[in-house]
Write a protein that holds these residues in place. Structure first.
Motif, mmCIF file in Angstrom:
data_model
loop_
_atom_site.group_PDB
_atom_site.id
_atom_site.type_symbol
_atom_site.label_atom_id
_atom_site.label_comp_id
_atom_site.label_asym_id
_atom_site.label_seq_id
_atom_site.Cartn_x
_atom_site.Cartn_y
_atom_site.Cartn_z
ATOM 1 N N TRP A 152 1.414 1.351 -6.806
ATOM 2 C CA TRP A 152 0.370 2.344 -6.972
ATOM 3 C C TRP A 152 -0.950 1.626 -7.200
ATOM 4 C CZ3 TRP A 152 4.137 3.051 -11.267
ATOM 5 C CH2 TRP A 152 3.754 2.422 -12.453
ATOM 6 N N LYS A 153 -2.025 2.354 -7.184
ATOM 7 C CA LYS A 153 -3.333 1.763 -7.390
ATOM 8 C C LYS A 153 -3.370 1.048 -8.742
ATOM 9 C CE LYS A 153 -7.772 0.992 -6.966
ATOM 10 N NZ LYS A 153 -8.278 -0.059 -6.062
ATOM 11 N N LYS B 283 -6.823 11.279 -11.090
ATOM 12 C CA LYS B 283 -6.372 9.987 -10.572
ATOM 13 C C LYS B 283 -6.929 8.864 -11.434
ATOM 14 C CE LYS B 283 -6.575 11.492 -5.713
ATOM 15 N NZ LYS B 283 -7.275 11.254 -4.427
ATOM 16 N N ASP B 284 -6.074 7.922 -11.760
ATOM 17 C CA ASP B 284 -6.532 6.718 -12.450
ATOM 18 C C ASP B 284 -6.840 5.682 -11.373
ATOM 19 O OD1 ASP B 284 -6.983 4.481 -13.990
ATOM 20 O OD2 ASP B 284 -5.365 4.921 -15.411
ATOM 21 N N THR B 285 -8.114 5.435 -11.113
ATOM 22 C CA THR B 285 -8.520 4.561 -10.012
ATOM 23 C C THR B 285 -8.895 3.161 -10.477
ATOM 24 O OG1 THR B 285 -10.805 5.347 -10.178
ATOM 25 C CG2 THR B 285 -9.333 6.522 -8.655
ATOM 26 N N ARG B 286 -8.578 2.812 -11.710
ATOM 27 C CA ARG B 286 -8.895 1.469 -12.196
ATOM 28 C C ARG B 286 -8.091 0.414 -11.424
ATOM 29 N NH1 ARG B 286 -7.267 1.544 -18.159
ATOM 30 N NH2 ARG B 286 -5.645 2.894 -17.253
ATOM 31 N N SER B 287 -8.566 -0.814 -11.455
ATOM 32 C CA SER B 287 -7.922 -1.891 -10.706
ATOM 33 C C SER B 287 -6.704 -2.451 -11.421
ATOM 34 C CB SER B 287 -8.922 -3.020 -10.442
ATOM 35 O OG SER B 287 -9.412 -3.550 -11.663
ATOM 36 N N ASP C 189 -1.386 11.081 -2.423
ATOM 37 C CA ASP C 189 -2.244 11.472 -1.310
ATOM 38 C C ASP C 189 -1.596 11.060 0.010
ATOM 39 O OD1 ASP C 189 -4.165 12.574 -2.907
ATOM 40 O OD2 ASP C 189 -5.550 10.871 -2.805
ATOM 41 N N GLU D 278 0.265 -4.230 -5.823
ATOM 42 C CA GLU D 278 -0.806 -3.443 -5.212
ATOM 43 C C GLU D 278 -0.553 -3.365 -3.709
ATOM 44 O OE1 GLU D 278 -2.866 -1.107 -4.862
ATOM 45 O OE2 GLU D 278 -4.376 -1.688 -6.345
ATOM 46 N N THR E 71 -3.733 -0.905 -13.683
ATOM 47 C CA THR E 71 -3.062 0.226 -14.343
ATOM 48 C C THR E 71 -1.577 -0.065 -14.514
ATOM 49 O OG1 THR E 71 -2.685 1.316 -12.209
ATOM 50 C CG2 THR E 71 -4.718 1.874 -13.377
ATOM 51 N N HIS F 210 -0.598 7.162 -0.606
ATOM 52 C CA HIS F 210 -1.383 6.508 -1.649
ATOM 53 C C HIS F 210 -1.037 7.147 -2.991
ATOM 54 C CE1 HIS F 210 -4.732 4.924 1.246
ATOM 55 N NE2 HIS F 210 -3.506 4.629 1.643
ATOM 56 N N TYR G 141 -1.332 7.224 -7.249
ATOM 57 C CA TYR G 141 -2.182 6.917 -8.399
ATOM 58 C C TYR G 141 -1.480 7.360 -9.670
ATOM 59 C CZ TYR G 141 -5.803 6.829 -4.768
ATOM 60 O OH TYR G 141 -6.531 6.563 -3.641
#
Length: 642
Positions: A432-433, A579-583, A599, A438, A585, A569, A571
């Motif tokens: 996941w993001k 959505k947690d979009t941090r690099s 998504d 990754e 997680t 995709h 998250y």
């Protein structure tokens, strides 16, 4: 066209059925001006080869190397297995010929036969010799084996049967890619003309069947291999009967066997030309013959103690199901394998060599699509129900990878809180993001590309710790026989029994009965729905076993080529449902498994021209024949549209 003189060159090779080095013979043959011509070599001729049983056996062992393996270099589009042309895998490898050649729609008749651009070689070249070397060597062997003085008649009969089967597999492989073929029924001698041209589909089907029938007529051909430790992979009577079912499955399917041809030739072309790619109508007799071939196989198997059987799980849990499935598709010398191929003894060709799936999968050449993931049902056998949560905040916090068909976990690496076996030192997977794997990342010093949000696991497993595992590829295995039988039963009106055959395959991995778990499909009365489910079941069972592409071709499922494919995709979901979009997680020690937002994203890297409105035509179902081959004047015609 005249045939030139033949010479035979001895060399050393790894015996495909075992692990020791043996001397053998090669017979390099080309179609066209050099049709059936041998390259210059040392002064060893046919008389030398067939003066001694040992030399004759070595000749046949070399012929075994001709049986199709989708992961050998001659069958790869520059490190890209052809399943990446189907809807279940996509290649993000920018230097694969899927990405550079097929996806942009650049295939032409003038480019065929050029190195490794075509998905299957017809005439071939030095690197990809096509089917004709095997056909030539097969006839040389059959026509000369009786001359061997120190071999008994029973063994001669057995070896003849094996040679017939090998030739039949090669013809079937070419038939699936081109349609009607030149029919070579003996070994041509120097100066002899080849004048028969290209046969119709019906003539080609009957010719392949005649090769199989010749094998079945050899009294020395055994039902099964008794000494599996030393001879797993030897061809048998069971293999011949199974091959006949596989032949008629393709012959009966709508590609060639329909009311109208899949595509018309130009009106100026002779009517005979369309019969090179069409049976002339929809003929139920082909499905009847497929059904009979299946019944013949299962009847003789029963008469021989039902030795061929689906590998069954040792325990009724995910671990047991996955292990049984792995043994079925991978392990050599067991009851699942009817025709198996051993190009190498250990895993070298599959992972260490450049062309193996383990080597290229992490580079992005073999990415499972979202559409493939959705083909795997839930653990109870219900079809996947969660397509409606993509693009939402997943209000019910559904984990779409929990409680799924165990074959999904053996086929793909997906988000899971606990792995059955570690992956590159990890005990769980976070694709996941910002997760521990990754989409494009560096893991343990290795570049990892999983851009579709899922990764290949089948054949690869934890590909850095697979040393010395024997490998085997199935040309036909028992699961396929049950599913061929199911399809033939459905096409001949026995839908209930067809479901029973499908359920035998599903039961191996703990899935409920297909008609019971999906009652809305009315599978015991709705033939079209059942055929659709059999195709989906074949995809789940045979992913990356060289089946899916030819399944959607033979069923003329153009939508599987024209509908865009997708990535998933994933998250982590924040406490407020975003959505947690941090690099970064990654799951922290002691932290519980999170909730997710999913998504559905259309694939853009290597987007296929087939997805563009108006680009697709049905010409893509079959490959073009090289124009330079047609121009050689021995009777080839081009497939329609090319």
């Amino acid at each position: 066209m005249k045939i030139s003189e033949i010479k035979i060159v001895p060399f050393l090779l790894i015996f495909a059925l075992g692990s020791c080095l043996l001397p053998s013979c090669v017979d390099e043959i080309n179609v066209g001006d050099k049709f059936l011509e041998k390259a210059p070599g040392v002064d060893v001729n046919i008389d030398t080869v067939f003066m001694k049983a040992e030399y004759s056996r070595y000749f046949l062992w070399n012929l075994y190397n001709s049986i199709n393996c989708p992961f050998s270099g001659v069958n790869l589009l520059n490190s890209c297995p052809i399943e990446s042309l189907s809807d279940i895998f996509h290649s993000h490898g920018t230097w694969s010929w899927c990405y550079e050649y097929y996806y942009p729609g650049l295939v032409t008749e003038d480019s065929q036969g050029d190195w490794i651009r075509d998905k299957f070689p017809f005439a071939g070249n030095d690197d990809r010799p096509g089917i004709w070397p095997a056909i030539r060597k097969g006839w040389i062997f059959i026509e000369n084996i009786d001359r061997v003085p120190d071999m008994n008649e029973s063994e001669k009969s057995q070896l003849r049967g094996e040679a017939y089967i090998i030739m039949a597999t090669r013809y079937l492989d070419a038939f699936k890619n081109f349609g009607g073929l030149p029919l070579v029924d003996h070994s041509y001698i120097a100066g002899e003309n080849y004048e028969r041209g290209r046969a119709t589909t019906e003539e080609t089907i009957q010719f392949i069947d005649s090769l199989i029938q010749n094998a079945l007529g050899e009294s020395g051909l055994p039902w099964r291999v008794e000494d599996l430790e030393n001879w797993a992979g030897r061809l048998t009577r069971a293999g011949a009967l199974a091959l006949r079912a596989k032949l008629y499955l393709f012959a009966a399917s709508p590609l060639f066997n329909d009311d109208q041809p899949y595509m018309q030739y130009d009106k100026e072309a002779p009517y005979q030309n369309i019969l090179h790619v069409w049976n002339g109508g929809k003929k139920q007799t082909y499905w009847d013959e497929c059904l009979k071939a299946c019944e013949d196989f299962f009847r003789e198997n029963q008469q021989n103690g039902n030795w061929y059987a689906l590998i069954q799980p040792a325990t009724q849990d995910e671990a047991g199901y996955c292990q049984a499935y792995r043994e079925a598709y991978w392990y050599r010398g067991n009851s699942e394998k009817i025709i198996e191929v051993h190009n190498e003894y250990t895993h070298g060709e599959w992972t260490d060599q450049l062309l193996g799936p383990g080597n290229v999968a992490h580079q992005g050449f073999l990415n499972p699509t979202l559409e493939f993931m959705e083909m795997f049902p839930m653990a109870d056998g219900k079809n996947y129900p969660y397509k409606n949560i993509y693009g939402t905040n997943n209000p019910d916090n559904i984990d779409i990878f929990a409680n799924r068909d165990p074959r999904l976990y053996e086929t793909m690496l997906v988000n899971r809180p606990k792995l059955r076996e570690s992956y590159m030192g990890l005990d769980h997977v976070e694709i996941w993001k910002g997760g521990n794997i990754e989409y494009n990342s560096n893991l343990n010093g290795w570049a990892i590309r999983f851009p579709t949000g899922m990764a290949l696991f089948k054949w690869v497993l934890d590909f850095w710790t697979m040393a010395n595992r024997p490998v085997s590829y199935s040309y036909i295995r028992m699961a396929e026989m049950h599913l061929i039988y199911a399809e033939a039963l459905a096409e001949t009106g026995n839908l209930t029994k067809a479901c029973e055959e499908v359920n035998k395959v599903r039961a191996r991995v703990g899935l409920g009965k297909i008609e019971v778990m999906n009652p809305e499909l009315q599978l015991t009365s709705n033939k079209n729905n059942l055929i659709t489910e059999i195709m989906r079941e074949r995809a789940a069972e045979f992913g990356l076993e060289d089946q899916r592409l030819y399944d959607i071709i033979r069923r003329k499922e153009a939508d599987k080529f024209t509908n865009p494919l997708h990535e998933l995709h994933t998250y982590r979901k924040t406490a407020d449902g975003q959505k947690d979009t941090r690099s970064d997680t990654q799951l922290q020690p002691g932290e519980s498994w999170p909730d997710f937002i999913y998504d559905k994203v259309q694939i853009t890297a290597g987007a296929r021209r087939w997805w563009e409105p108006g680009f697709w035509t049905n010409k893509w179902f079959l490959s073009p024949l090289a124009r330079k081959e047609i121009n050689k004047g021995y009777g080839l015609t081009q497939n329609p549209g090319w």
